[in-house]
Design a protein around this motif. Structure first.
Motif, PDB file in Angstrom:
ATOM      1  N   SER A 139       0.833  -1.202   0.000  1.00 37.64           N
ATOM      2  CA  SER A 139       0.000   0.000   0.000  1.00 37.64           C
ATOM      3  C   SER A 139       0.866   1.249   0.000  1.00 37.64           C
ATOM      4  O   SER A 139       0.455   2.315  -0.470  1.00 37.64           O
ATOM      5  N   ARG A 178       0.427   4.605  -2.198  1.00 37.29           N
ATOM      6  CA  ARG A 178       0.387   5.959  -1.617  1.00 37.29           C
ATOM      7  C   ARG A 178       1.181   6.946  -2.461  1.00 37.29           C
ATOM      8  O   ARG A 178       0.795   8.114  -2.599  1.00 37.29           O
ATOM      9  N   THR A 180      -8.597   1.983  -1.422  1.00 40.25           N
ATOM     10  CA  THR A 180      -9.895   1.431  -1.018  1.00 40.25           C
ATOM     11  C   THR A 180     -10.607   2.261   0.032  1.00 40.25           C
ATOM     12  O   THR A 180     -11.761   2.679  -0.156  1.00 40.25           O
ATOM     13  N   ASN A 181      -9.959   2.500   1.170  1.00 40.25           N
ATOM     14  CA  ASN A 181     -10.635   3.247   2.234  1.00 40.25           C
ATOM     15  C   ASN A 181     -11.003   4.671   1.825  1.00 40.25           C
ATOM     16  O   ASN A 181     -12.111   5.130   2.110  1.00 40.25           O
ATOM     17  N   ASP A 199     -12.308  -2.365  10.845  1.00 38.96           N
ATOM     18  CA  ASP A 199     -12.390  -1.388   9.748  1.00 38.96           C
ATOM     19  C   ASP A 199     -13.328  -0.238  10.096  1.00 38.96           C
ATOM     20  O   ASP A 199     -13.020   0.934   9.841  1.00 38.96           O
ATOM     21  N   PHE A 223     -11.748   2.008  12.540  1.00 38.92           N
ATOM     22  CA  PHE A 223     -10.724   2.823  11.873  1.00 38.92           C
ATOM     23  C   PHE A 223     -11.343   4.080  11.256  1.00 38.92           C
ATOM     24  O   PHE A 223     -10.812   5.182  11.399  1.00 38.92           O
ATOM     25  N   PHE A 224     -12.476   3.929  10.580  1.00 39.14           N
ATOM     26  CA  PHE A 224     -13.139   5.093   9.991  1.00 39.14           C
ATOM     27  C   PHE A 224     -13.544   6.098  11.069  1.00 39.14           C
ATOM     28  O   PHE A 224     -13.523   7.305  10.843  1.00 39.14           O
ATOM     29  N   THR A 263     -10.401   8.371  12.238  1.00 41.65           N
ATOM     30  CA  THR A 263      -9.576   9.064  11.246  1.00 41.65           C
ATOM     31  C   THR A 263     -10.385  10.140  10.541  1.00 41.65           C
ATOM     32  O   THR A 263     -11.582   9.985  10.323  1.00 41.65           O
ATOM     33  N   ARG A 290      -6.954  10.048   5.770  1.00 38.56           N
ATOM     34  CA  ARG A 290      -7.344   8.658   5.575  1.00 38.56           C
ATOM     35  C   ARG A 290      -6.391   7.889   4.659  1.00 38.56           C
ATOM     36  O   ARG A 290      -6.169   6.698   4.852  1.00 38.56           O
ATOM     37  N   SER A 301      -4.547   4.898   6.230  1.00 37.04           N
ATOM     38  CA  SER A 301      -4.954   3.612   5.656  1.00 37.04           C
ATOM     39  C   SER A 301      -3.740   2.792   5.261  1.00 37.04           C
ATOM     40  O   SER A 301      -3.710   1.567   5.449  1.00 37.04           O
ATOM     41  N   TYR A 346      -2.247   1.468   8.401  1.00 36.89           N
ATOM     42  CA  TYR A 346      -3.153   0.428   8.913  1.00 36.89           C
ATOM     43  C   TYR A 346      -3.006  -0.862   8.112  1.00 36.89           C
ATOM     44  O   TYR A 346      -2.866  -1.958   8.665  1.00 36.89           O
ATOM     45  N   ASN A 347      -3.004  -0.733   6.784  1.00 30.38           N
ATOM     46  CA  ASN A 347      -2.918  -1.916   5.926  1.00 30.38           C
ATOM     47  C   ASN A 347      -1.554  -2.597   6.015  1.00 30.38           C
ATOM     48  O   ASN A 347      -1.463  -3.827   6.018  1.00 30.38           O
TER      49      ASN A 347
END
Length: 729
Positions: free
Chosen positions: A61, A65, A128-129, A339, A342-343, A346, A351, A355, A358-359
């Motif tokens: 990820s 980014r 995704t997030n 998940d 997490f939302f 943040t 995010r 994210s 987190y991932n």
């Protein structure tokens, strides 16, 4: 921000992506490729490595980014999702026997394909997030994610059954690459659906390293503790879930086709949990659900640590189906609730970076769980070689159970992001009444008719579940009077809280002529002492319904210091309802000073039911209301029967004849003087007898109204009975 129509269109495209993606994954990756590797000779360690590749996904990820600021969220996810399917094409060469029979090429192609598949997926997942956050809103996000997961799991069930049927007991090897080819084709359609999503504003290119972003994340309240929890929960679930297939094959000797059926049971478990999570999580919050799923996952590992000796005829299939079903339920529940949490912690602008962090952390933990689990299980199998195969698995599954048990203590220290505590939610999810309440709350969210809304709100009162209160408060702002009124009547069924008291007082003060009188009534019923002064002010309202209810509420609250205000309203009002309710308030407050006013109204007011009520209020203030009531009921039906019934209550006493005379001769002209004489003979210096004496004196030689005559005779007869009993004693 997207409009409602844009959001619906975007969600439809994302749902379409989910449908094609589950079809692709079921045929191309997942258990099919793992079973194929086992058929080609893969051992326990290689299975652990292949399972670990699923977790290495998240590490990449970080690369996503860096790419997103250049091409955008949607293109990053869409293109790399497309590439992840194409990289599996070399596995199709194993359709050719010469390639398939070469372990170096066949297993190498599978390893490279799965590695590339997950690396490219990791790059895509950075989007995704942020994309999900963009195409959903806070209040419905958990529900939408659960719905998509339900589609995902339903697809797994359908495709799992289909694959199991096609594989049979001993499928030829060529079927496996054919399935992978079908998965690649479906994956192309999934990627095209992603590319149809609306693009949001690209994040600015940043020179911040992942290290700097990590430092920022660790300063956020609750984030470090949350990440720690995610590490341990992912470690435990990857150790547990990744080796269930091996458990079924080695401990209970199940064939590939049968194992696929067990994975279908697992997908069904995930579907059930997704439905349950959609049903509950938006209402109770993600933290309590995270805790609950941990506890239930630990319970799911216990049967594996027992590993009962079962034969096909003694429920083996049922045991394994239930094992896969519940383990997959809880594994999915843990990830889903994490998940959603997490939302909640943040912000939208953070995010992307958060994210990625987190991932990556979740991916590293999953990879460590799968790799470490593979080596640990292999070591245990070597250690217990020659013993029952189940022994190694018994010791192995104790490890993830212990990790999850430790996690449950850490979860309690997470910041609360919902309305309910862990203890509350444990009570809710095991309480049929509260689950029914959640059902009606979700139904309420979908209703489009005020009449349907009113009926559901009415049901909320009969249930008395505390989950309803917040929605009932919200319904106090409904544009429909009938919904507001029903909400208040439902609130009345619940114990008084400070919040309820505040809402009712505000309604009392702000909504005369509509619902204020209902709130006044409820405040009195529930004993809301903070409402005394607002209720006193309500006595001056031009809304006669409110004045009436406020007076009775003050009576129920025993606000005797304000009895003079109610007495003033009783004396000055010409409104029958206000008179009736103020009289009731005087009765509740035991304000016997109101007797002369009530008796004067009995003589002057012409409303039949008003005078009846005033008679009963007067009897209550004269301390014989309950005794008098059945006689008065008889009198109203047939006066002569009422007089006869009352006459039979006259005791043997010196003034017996006088009482008979008073009762039988209302129109003699000397009623008041004779009654006064009997009252004096009965003696007593209580406040009631004094007030009655004054009333008798004032009326002189007048003829009393019929109901007043019956009331006063009843009072004197009742006193004569009490005096007789006192004399005997």
């Amino acid at each position: 921000m997207l409009s409602n129509s844009q959001m619906k269109k975007a969600q439809a495209n994302y749902t379409r992506f989910t449908m094609f993606n589950v079809l692709s994954y079921s045929f191309m990756a997942g258990n099919v490729v793992l079973l194929y590797a086992l058929r080609l000779g893969a051992g326990t360690r290689l299975v652990g490595i292949l399972t670990a590749f699923n977790s290495i996904t998240f590490t990449f990820s970080l690369l996503g980014r860096r790419i997103i600021p250049r091409i955008g969220y949607v293109k990053n996810m869409g293109y790399f999702w497309l590439f992840r399917y194409l990289i599996m094409l070399p596995v199709l060469l194993t359709l050719i026997p010469s390639f398939r029979d070469n372990p170096l090429f066949s297993l190498g192609a599978i390893c490279v394909g799965i590695l590339g598949f997950n690396v490219l997926k990791g790059i895509a997942l950075a989007s995704t997030n942020p994309i999900l956050g963009f195409i959903t809103r806070e209040e419905s996000r958990a529900s939408y994610l659960a719905t998509n997961n339900m589609i995902n799991f339903t697809g797994q069930i359908i495709t799992g059954i289909l694959i199991a049927l096609l594989l049979g007991e001993a499928a030829p090897l060529y079927k496996y690459p054919l399935f992978i080819g079908i998965g690649i084709l479906a994956g192309l359609f999934a990627a095209l659906s992603l590319l149809r999503l609306p693009e949001q504003e690209r994040p600015a290119r940043t020179e911040n390293t992942l290290f700097l972003s990590m430092k920022e994340a660790l300063k956020r309240e609750g984030f470090p503790r949350f990440i720690t929890l995610v590490v341990f929960s992912t470690l435990a679930t990857s150790m547990g879930g990744g080796f269930l297939i091996l458990y079924g094959k080695r401990v209970y000797l199940q064939a590939d086709g049968v194992i696929i059926f067990f994975t279908v049971a697992g997908a069904l478990g995930s579907l059930v949990m997704a439905r349950f999570a959609k049903f509950v999580t938006d209402r109770v919050g993600s933290k309590p659900m995270y805790f609950t799923f941990h506890i239930l996952q630990i319970l799911c590992f216990i049967p594996i640590m027992i590993s009962p000796a079962l034969s096909p005829s003694s429920g083996l299939m049922l045991f394994l189906c239930l094992l896969f079903f519940f383990n997959q339920m809880m594994t999915w529940g843990i990830g889903y609730s994490a998940d959603i949490y997490f939302f909640s912690i943040t912000r939208e602008e953070d995010r992307l970076d958060f994210s990625v962090i987190y991932n990556i952390i979740r991916g590293l933990a999953g990879m460590l769980g799968s790799l470490g689990g593979g080596f640990l299980l292999s070591a245990l199998e070597t250690r217990f070689q020659g013993n029952a195969p189940s022994l190694a698995f018994r010791f192995y599954y104790a490890a993830p159970a212990l990790i999850l048990l430790t996690n449950t203590f850490l979860i309690t220290r997470l910041p609360d992001k919902g309305k309910y505590s862990i203890t509350d939610v444990l009570g809710i999810i095991f309480n049929p009444r509260d689950l029914k309440a959640i059902y009606y709350l979700n139904k309420l969210d979908r209703t489009t008719s005020s009449e349907d809304e009113r009926e559901i709100v009415s049901t909320m009162g009969s249930s008395k579940s505390p989950l309803y209160l917040e929605e009932l408060y919200n319904r106090l702002n409904s544009p429909s009077f009938f919904v507001r009124a029903e909400a208040l009547n439902s609130i009345k069924q619940y114990p008084l809280t400070g919040e309820t008291e505040s809402y009712l007082i505000r309604d009392l003060e702000e909504h005369p002529y509509t619902t204020a009188h209902i709130s006044a009534d409820i405040l009195g019923e529930l004993g809301a002492m903070k409402a005394v002064k607002p209720l006193v002010r309500a006595l001056d309202s031009p809304d006669y319904l409110l004045v009436s209810k406020a007076a009775v509420a003050l009576g129920k609250l025993e606000a005797r210091e304000y009895g003079y205000r109610i007495m003033e309203k009783l004396r000055t009002s010409d409104n029958p309802r206000i008179i009736m309710f103020c009289a009731r308030a005087m009765e509740l407050l035991k304000q016997q000073e109101a007797l002369p006013v009530l008796l004067s109204y009995v003589e002057t007011k012409t409303y039949p039911h008003l005078t009846d009520d005033l008679i009963m209020n007067s009897a209550a203030l004269m301390d014989f209301g309950d005794w008098f009531y059945p006689f008065f009921i008889t009198y109203l039906d047939k006066p002569h029967k009422g007089i006869g019934a009352l006459s039979r209550e006259i005791d043997e006493w010196p003034w017996k004849e006088e009482l008979f005379h008073l009762l039988k001769n209302r129109e003699g002209g000397d009623f008041y003087s004779r009654a006064l004489e009997i009252l004096r003979q009965q003696g007593g210096d209580d406040r009631v007898s004094s007030l009655i004496g004054e009333n008798l004196t004032c009326h002189g030689g007048m003829i009393p109204p019929r109901k007043t005559h019956f009331l006063l005779c009843g009072y004197l007869i009742h006193r004569s009975g009490k005096s007789a009993q006192s004399h005997v004693q």
